[in-house]
Scaffold this active site. Structure first.
Site, PDB file in Angstrom:
ATOM      1  CE1 TYR A   1      -5.734  -6.269   1.550  1.00 63.05           C
ATOM      2  CE2 TYR A   1      -5.209  -4.050   0.817  1.00 63.05           C
ATOM      3  CZ  TYR A   1      -4.853  -5.214   1.478  1.00 63.05           C
ATOM      4  OH  TYR A   1      -3.612  -5.306   2.048  1.00 63.05           O
TER       5      TYR A   1
ATOM      6  CB  SER B   1       6.171 -13.112   4.888  1.00 56.98           C
ATOM      7  OG  SER B   1       4.865 -12.713   4.527  1.00 56.98           O
TER       8      SER B   1
ATOM      9  N   GLY C   1       0.829  -1.202   0.000  1.00 59.63           N
ATOM     10  CA  GLY C   1       0.000   0.000   0.000  1.00 59.63           C
ATOM     11  C   GLY C   1       0.865   1.254   0.000  1.00 59.63           C
TER      12      GLY C   1
ATOM     13  CB  THR D   1      -5.155  -9.617   0.032  1.00 60.64           C
ATOM     14  OG1 THR D   1      -4.118  -9.257  -0.875  1.00 60.64           O
ATOM     15  CG2 THR D   1      -4.569  -9.692   1.436  1.00 60.64           C
TER      16      THR D   1
ATOM     17  NE  ARG E   1       2.280  -4.115   6.182  1.00 61.77           N
ATOM     18  CZ  ARG E   1       2.769  -2.910   6.490  1.00 61.77           C
ATOM     19  NH1 ARG E   1       3.981  -2.817   6.989  1.00 61.77           N
ATOM     20  NH2 ARG E   1       2.071  -1.826   6.292  1.00 61.77           N
TER      21      ARG E   1
ATOM     22  CB  SER F   1      -1.483  -2.240  -3.122  1.00 63.09           C
ATOM     23  OG  SER F   1      -2.415  -2.028  -2.091  1.00 63.09           O
TER      24      SER F   1
ATOM     25  CG  HIS G   1      -0.533  -8.597   5.068  1.00 65.49           C
ATOM     26  ND1 HIS G   1      -1.617  -8.798   4.270  1.00 65.49           N
ATOM     27  CD2 HIS G   1      -0.237  -7.280   4.928  1.00 65.49           C
ATOM     28  CE1 HIS G   1      -1.980  -7.663   3.694  1.00 65.49           C
ATOM     29  NE2 HIS G   1      -1.137  -6.722   4.063  1.00 65.49           N
TER      30      HIS G   1
ATOM     31  NE  ARG H   1      13.219  -7.500   5.045  1.00 60.42           N
ATOM     32  CZ  ARG H   1      12.035  -8.096   5.201  1.00 60.42           C
ATOM     33  NH1 ARG H   1      11.595  -8.969   4.294  1.00 60.42           N
ATOM     34  NH2 ARG H   1      11.263  -7.821   6.234  1.00 60.42           N
TER      35      ARG H   1
ATOM     36  NE  ARG I   1      -0.148  -3.350   9.880  1.00 59.62           N
ATOM     37  CZ  ARG I   1      -0.648  -3.314   8.659  1.00 59.62           C
ATOM     38  NH1 ARG I   1      -0.569  -2.224   7.935  1.00 59.62           N
ATOM     39  NH2 ARG I   1      -1.236  -4.376   8.174  1.00 59.62           N
TER      40      ARG I   1
ATOM     41  CE  LYS J   1       0.745 -10.596  -0.404  1.00 60.07           C
ATOM     42  NZ  LYS J   1       0.308  -9.861   0.773  1.00 60.07           N
TER      43      LYS J   1
HETATM   44  C1  GLV Z   1      -1.854  -3.270   3.750  1.00 58.54           C
HETATM   45  O1  GLV Z   1      -2.277  -2.504   2.961  1.00 58.54           O
HETATM   46  C2  GLV Z   1      -0.931  -3.084   4.818  1.00 58.54           C
HETATM   47  O2  GLV Z   1      -0.791  -1.959   5.305  1.00 58.54           O
HETATM   48  O3  GLV Z   1      -0.289  -4.059   5.215  1.00 58.54           O
END
Ligand code: GLV
Length: 387
Positions: free
Chosen positions: A130, A308, A80, A156, A279, A107, A276, A311, A165, A252
């Site tokens: 979404y 996920s 996003g 998703t 997250r 996204s 995710h 790296r 978060r 996903k």
């Molecule tokens: C989705 O859009 C997120 O913020 O993980």
């Protein structure tokens, strides 16, 4: 241009150049961040078997993902607000992906709209959906993706409600940022970012503003999610989306073997093993640990991509050797984009490609199709003996 030799170099520059609010947005996991941390840490537990004196000439990382040729099996994950990490971020990342020969996933919560990206890249990309409560709006999103030539839909399934978060709440995350005193103080040191933003008109959620009924101003992903994301999404509805979308359908957010079997039953073309990026749920196992049990459940009856925690090219190599047919990178792309725009995304892809290619060769393999568990040393009980 600074000399970039690894993704961490891009991360360091990214942190200096992008407003704290958007850095924190990308770099956070939910709640205690246990799952977020373990996604990466668990990759470190898997080791590679060095093999020698094997002809390593004529190597290739080329492969296919959902029937499309790719330069390496690494797609750019839907993230996003890329257009807040760098001006016109989605267009920049999609262009870098197109030129490199890997899929880009746009996204729903992007800043540049589906139409913006299609017009700028003139090449097919994947669209991440979404599902919203407003059925008419969701239907139109799907039709817009179709009209724009999107060749896969990534549905998703793990974000009907938003994982918390902490930093996003503390920072008052919004797009564009609200100009509070702390934000102004932070922006004063991020002049390069600010100049870019002044030079574009794309500073709002481009797929929403002007498209959803009575919405001419969405600032907060959180507020919009609470109001609009459909918590009623279930397997019957997924079946309906399968019927409606005649292109490739990728599900996903699969993290459990039972859900992987359900995805197979609804006729998806691929699943993305994902939490995710740590997250959403906090306290689940990492994606890489869940990969083996999921593969045991579905075998090769469906394409399995791993998301996920990736790296590096070594991580890609490990995921492919464990049996994934493809992978996705989100944060590694964001670091590149925030650090240096399109060139930064290209650099991130180059770094991952070189790491993948070289370490594959040092394991004695010449192509990604030749990879298997035999090149790995996986600690006993890695995927767990959980009751
Ligand atoms: C989705 O859009 C997120 O913020 O993980």
């Amino acid at each position: 241009m600074p000399i970039i030799t690894c993704i961490e170099d891009l991360h360091r520059i990214y942190k200096r150049r992008v407003p704290k609010m958007f850095y924190d947005y990308a770099q956070s996991g939910s709640w205690t961040e246990q799952t977020f941390r373990e996604n990466c840490k668990d990759f470190e537990q898997i080791r590679l078997r060095q093999r020698v004196a094997i002809n390593m000439e004529g190597r290739s990382t080329a492969s296919q993902m959902v029937g499309q040729d790719v330069a390496m099996p690494v797609a750019l994950a839907p993230v996003g607000m890329l257009g807040m990490q760098h001006a016109d971020g989605e267009i920049k990342a999609a262009t870098a992906a197109r030129d490199f020969g890997v899929p880009f996933t746009l996204s729903t919560m992007s800043i540049c709209s589906i139409e913006d990206v299609a017009a700028a890249t003139n090449a097919p990309f994947w669209f991440q959906l979404y599902v919203m409560r407003d059925q008419d709006y969701t239907d139109r999103l799907i039709a817009r993706a179709k009209d724009a030539g999107c060749n896969a839909m990534v549905l998703t399934l793990d974000l009907q409600i938003l994982g918390q978060r902490h930093n996003d709440l503390k920072n008052g995350l919004s797009a564009p940022p609200k100009l509070t005193l702390p934000v102004i103080a932070d922006l004063a040191t991020k002049w390069r970012w600010g100049l870019g933003m002044l030079g574009t008109k794309r500073r709002q959620f481009g797929n929403i503003v002007g498209h959803a009924k009575d919405v001419d101003d969405v600032q907060s992903l959180m507020a919009w999610t609470h109001k609009q994301f459909d918590p009623r999404l279930d397997w019957d509805k997924v079946k309906e989306y399968r019927r409606r979308w005649d292109g490739k359908l990728i599900l996903k957010g699969i993290l459990d073997p039972e859900d992987a079997v359900k995805a197979l039953d609804v006729g998806a073309d691929a699943i993305i093993v994902s939490n995710h990026g740590g997250r959403q749920i906090d306290g689940a196992l990492s994606s890489i640990r869940m990969l083996a049990p999921i593969l045991d459940a579905v075998g090769d009856r469906i394409e399995v991509h791993l998301d996920s925690g990736i790296r590096s090219g070594q991580d890609v190599l490990k995921a492919l050797a464990m049996g994934a047919t493809g992978t996705m990178v989100g944060r590694a792309m964001v670091f590149g984009l925030g650090a240096m725009g399109q060139d930064g995304v290209t650099r991130a892809l180059e770094v991952i490609h070189k790491e993948l290619d070289t370490n594959m060769a040092l394991c004695g393999r010449k192509s990604v199709q030749d990879l298997d568990r035999d090149i790995l040393l996986v600690p006993k009980g890695f995927s767990g003996d959980w009751a």
